[in-house]
Design a protein around this motif. Structure first.
Motif: not given
Length: 424
Positions: A160-169, A201-211
């Protein structure tokens, strides 16, 4: 001289109208902290470097003297170290809360105060249904959930790529969750791809997380644990929420940085803090009954700190309770946690070490503000005190956010606190 840092996570606050415009540290009954402030020296500390989130992973690492620009990789790798998961160079380790959603909003970051035994069942269930192999031939998992403590767990994404933006809950209570889903960072795709060949990629990683987030909600809602909670009208642990991920960090130990430290320990109920301690070269001391909440075993932590100081020269004691009360917006509970810290942990430590022939230097501070009226972390300077029996006191008479402005240490930044402590 031996040294002990006693840290009340999120203990500092802003003025509260219900308390006559005082902060909780000003209002609370904390005679030992005030005594140490009178007999010691005080100041304020900037614990969050510019450009970093005001989280415990950042602030506690900075307090221990590390340059975040060199070592910061997020909470995930630190909690992996605490859990005992040995990261590979391909891993993205990311903190994974189990949270409570209702009516399309984040209600609480802690899954209704989810306990570890219940969480383990839910994590096993998620692994059964969501863990993904990269491919059958490779025989390894792309996604794996690892049980941590209470609501705090680990998600490992191989490649996975660390270049993603996540919101601390915990920073978004009562906010809609969908706009907070994971996004690729605003980083040049070409430069990331050049440096991270073989990773998603960052987009692929974000898509995986959201899924994973959305599918976890479907799975957790149908689990018997949550069905029973719903029947009782209680908050459910009904969604995962990944945030603060990174790769395996490279950190020098405290022993390599400070000749005064030959050996030391960290005492905390929180896996994040244990992970920082492990990378810092400290022994991990676990205390029975330490919960990370207001019901934690203060006396047990105090005795563990005393026992560690008998054999070692540095101890870092972390107490999470005030931070959790702040996130819950519970004014009375947060006041009690400050008073418990003072009377049930700091007082017995002081009374014991003050009798020792070898001097012990005590420092007390929070890592950041967690204001009860905002329920989020705030990265303003925090008050600190340093005491030992031979120190020359300044004129400050009590320990709080306002009084310590006049302290003789002034306003320190980041690793300046550890340097000042080690110079005593």
């Amino acid at each position: 001289m031996k040294h002990i840092i006693i840290l009340g996570d999120g203990m500092a606050d802003l003025p509260v109208e219900r308390l006559g415009g005082k902060t909780l540290l000003q209002y609370a009954n904390k005679p030992m902290m005030d005594q140490l402030a009178r007999q010691g020296r005080t100041g304020r500390l900037i614990t969050v470097p510019e450009g970093f989130p005001p989280g415990s992973e950042v602030a506690n690492t900075a307090i221990l003297g590390y340059d975040l620009n060199k070592v910061y990789e997020g909470r995930g790798p630190l909690e992996a170290a605490s859990i005992g998961y040995e990261m590979t160079d391909d891993d993205l380790a990311i903190r994974c809360n189990i949270i409570t959603l209702d009516d399309g909003k984040i209600i609480t970051h802690n899954g209704g105060n989810l306990q570890t035994d219940d969480a383990r069942v839910l994590i096993d269930y998620l692994n059964e249904h969501l863990a993904k192999p990269i491919n059958a031939a490779q025989g390894c998992e792309r996604v794996r959930f690892i049980t941590g403590i209470q609501y705090r767990h680990l998600l490992v994404v191989r490649g996975g790529s660390k270049h993603i933006v996540c919101a601390p809950p915990h920073d978004h209570p009562n906010e809609p969750w969908r706009p907070l889903l994971v996004k690729p960072a605003a980083t040049s795709t070409d430069s990331v791809a050049a440096n991270e060949e073989g990773r998603l990629t960052p987009q692929q990683t974000a898509d995986l997380m959201n899924d994973l987030i959305i599918r976890s909600q479907e799975l957790l809602a149908s689990h018997p644990y949550n069905r029973a909670k719903a029947a009782r009208g209680e908050r459910q642990a009904n969604s995962i929420w990944p945030w603060s991920g990174g790769y395996r960090p490279s950190m020098l130990t405290l022993q390599e940085q400070y000749p005064q430290i030959k050996c030391g320990s960290v005492i905390s109920a929180v896996d994040l803090i244990q992970g920082i301690g492990r990378y810092a070269g400290l022994d991990i001391v676990k205390v029975s009954g330490a919960t990370g909440l207001a019901d934690t075993n203060y006396e047990g932590k105090a005795q563990a700190a005393i026992d560690a100081l008998r054999k070692q020269d540095f101890v870092f004691v972390h107490v999470e309770a005030s931070d959790e009360a702040g996130h819950d917006g519970d004014l009375e509970l947060k006041l009690r946690t400050i008073e418990y810290l003072d009377q049930r942990l700091i007082t017995p430590i002081y009374k014991e070490v003050a009798t020792w022939q070898e001097p012990v230097c005590i420092a007390v501070l929070p890592d950041h503000l967690t204001p009860v009226e905002q329920r989020i972390h705030v990265g303003q300077p925090v008050p600190f005190l340093i005491w030992h029996r031979d120190i020359q006191p300044d004129d400050v008479q009590q320990y709080d956010e306002v009084a310590c402005v006049s302290g003789s240490y002034g306003l320190l930044k980041l690793n300046e606190f550890m340097k000042a402590l080690m110079s005593e």
